[in-house]
Design a protein around this motif. Structure first.
Motif, mmCIF file in Angstrom:
data_model
loop_
_atom_site.group_PDB
_atom_site.id
_atom_site.type_symbol
_atom_site.label_atom_id
_atom_site.label_comp_id
_atom_site.label_asym_id
_atom_site.label_seq_id
_atom_site.Cartn_x
_atom_site.Cartn_y
_atom_site.Cartn_z
ATOM 1 N N SER A 11 0.855 -1.187 0.000
ATOM 2 C CA SER A 11 0.000 0.000 0.000
ATOM 3 C C SER A 11 0.887 1.231 0.000
ATOM 4 N N ARG A 12 0.268 2.399 -0.099
ATOM 5 C CA ARG A 12 1.026 3.645 -0.028
ATOM 6 C C ARG A 12 1.774 3.771 1.308
ATOM 7 N N GLN A 39 -9.609 -2.283 6.764
ATOM 8 C CA GLN A 39 -9.552 -0.811 6.679
ATOM 9 C C GLN A 39 -10.945 -0.176 6.766
ATOM 10 N N LYS A 40 -11.972 -0.944 6.539
ATOM 11 C CA LYS A 40 -13.336 -0.394 6.558
ATOM 12 C C LYS A 40 -14.023 -0.627 7.907
ATOM 13 N N LYS A 52 -8.972 4.222 4.814
ATOM 14 C CA LYS A 52 -7.811 4.052 3.943
ATOM 15 C C LYS A 52 -6.520 4.210 4.725
ATOM 16 N N ILE A 53 -5.493 3.607 4.154
ATOM 17 C CA ILE A 53 -4.150 3.753 4.713
ATOM 18 C C ILE A 53 -3.240 4.350 3.645
ATOM 19 N N GLU A 65 -3.527 10.897 4.171
ATOM 20 C CA GLU A 65 -3.007 11.293 2.850
ATOM 21 C C GLU A 65 -1.481 11.173 2.869
ATOM 22 N N ALA A 66 -1.009 10.235 2.074
ATOM 23 C CA ALA A 66 0.417 9.893 2.090
ATOM 24 C C ALA A 66 1.314 11.118 1.935
HETATM 25 N N1 LIG Z 1 -5.533 9.675 -0.997
HETATM 26 C C1 LIG Z 1 -4.981 8.640 -0.169
HETATM 27 C C2 LIG Z 1 -5.245 7.311 -0.835
HETATM 28 C C3 LIG Z 1 -5.026 6.204 0.116
HETATM 29 C C4 LIG Z 1 -5.401 4.859 -0.500
HETATM 30 O O1 LIG Z 1 -6.152 4.780 -1.478
HETATM 31 N N2 LIG Z 1 -4.896 3.812 0.102
HETATM 32 C C5 LIG Z 1 -5.200 2.484 -0.361
HETATM 33 C C6 LIG Z 1 -3.946 1.607 -0.256
HETATM 34 S S1 LIG Z 1 -2.627 2.226 -1.240
HETATM 35 C C7 LIG Z 1 -6.254 1.864 0.523
HETATM 36 O O2 LIG Z 1 -6.291 2.116 1.716
HETATM 37 N N3 LIG Z 1 -7.111 1.053 -0.068
HETATM 38 C C8 LIG Z 1 -8.067 0.294 0.628
HETATM 39 C C9 LIG Z 1 -9.479 0.692 0.332
HETATM 40 O O3 LIG Z 1 -9.727 1.763 -0.217
HETATM 41 O O4 LIG Z 1 -10.352 -0.110 0.657
HETATM 42 C C10 LIG Z 1 -3.490 8.862 0.047
HETATM 43 O O5 LIG Z 1 -2.859 9.485 -0.820
HETATM 44 O O6 LIG Z 1 -2.951 8.436 1.064
#
Ligand SMILES: N[C@@H](CCC(=O)N[C@@H](CS)C(=O)NCC(=O)O)C(=O)O
Length: 206
Positions: A11-12, A39-40, A52-53, A65-66
């Motif tokens: 993941s990010r 994550q939910k 989200k992570i 936000e990364a």
């Molecule tokens: N805008 C957020 C995006 C974070 C994101 O989309 N993370 C993904 C992993 S890279 C996540 O948590 N996905 C799981 C989901 O949405 O269910 C950032 O830049 O940190």
């Protein structure tokens, strides 16, 4: 003050680990199994309603936000070293390319892949070709975005380029590959990479 990062090695948050290593900040990793949908659910949704992570907790502060997390770490723990001081004119360039990564590179790639029909004038990411040309111009002088000084903007912008090239979303132009190779050689990147790899193995994902 204790820091914790909601994390998964695919993941990010893997890139956030690099930001933490560059800043030299100790942080507990809290594994969130995004394959299982953790994550939910609480406790993550209590900190980040997006589910989200990465999500960073630093004492009473929650940062999501990364890119924001990386800039926060630089300002808070490595000012002047990884983030130019507020009065430093290079701060404009620093912020410019740090924001360019999530607000232009990411959506431009997504738009291209998904065949989105959007009015270029209204789309903040313009079009894919101008995004690529701009990204290339950012590192043309090099070796880093701020010239000789490496900064957290390189973690954000360079990390995005690395990810996109890794998934063949952006063509590996020499300017991009040379720049990312410089970043990959950094001890902090290598420490983070080894930790991410170890976590993948631990989870049986390697
Ligand atoms: N805008 C957020 C995006 C974070 C994101 O989309 N993370 C993904 C992993 S890279 C996540 O948590 N996905 C799981 C989901 O949405 O269910 C950032 O830049 O940190």
């Amino acid at each position: 003050m204790s820091l914790s990062l909601s994390y998964h090695p695919y993941s990010r948050a893997a890139g956030t680990l690099w930001a933490l290593e560059e800043a030299g900040v100790a942080c507990t990793l809290e594994l969130v199994d995004i394959m299982k949908g953790e994550q939910k659910q609480p406790p993550l949704t209590g900190k980040n309603a997006m589910g989200k992570i990465p999500t960073l907790v630093d004492g009473d502060v929650v940062v999501t936000e990364a890119a924001a997390i990386a800039l926060y770490l630089a300002d808070r723990y490595a000012p002047g070293r990884l983030a130019p001081a507020l009065e430093d004119p290079r701060r404009g360039t620093y912020l410019r390319w740090s924001f360019f990564a999530p607000s232009v590179i990411e959506p431009a790639v997504m738009a291209k892949n998904s065949g989105w029909e959007v009015k270029e004038m209204a789309a903040g990411w313009g079009n894919f070709e101008s995004m690529i040309a701009s990204a290339e111009s950012a590192i043309a002088a090099g070796p880093y975005l701020l010239g000789e000084q490496f900064s957290m903007a390189d973690v954000v912008f360079g990390g995005t380029l690395r990810f996109m090239m890794g998934f063949k979303q952006i063509e590996p132009r020499p300017a991009f590959t040379d720049y990312v190779a410089r970043l990959d050689a950094r001890p902090a990147f290598q420490r983070a990479d080894a930790r991410n790899l170890q976590m993948r193995k631990q989870l049986g994902l390697q």
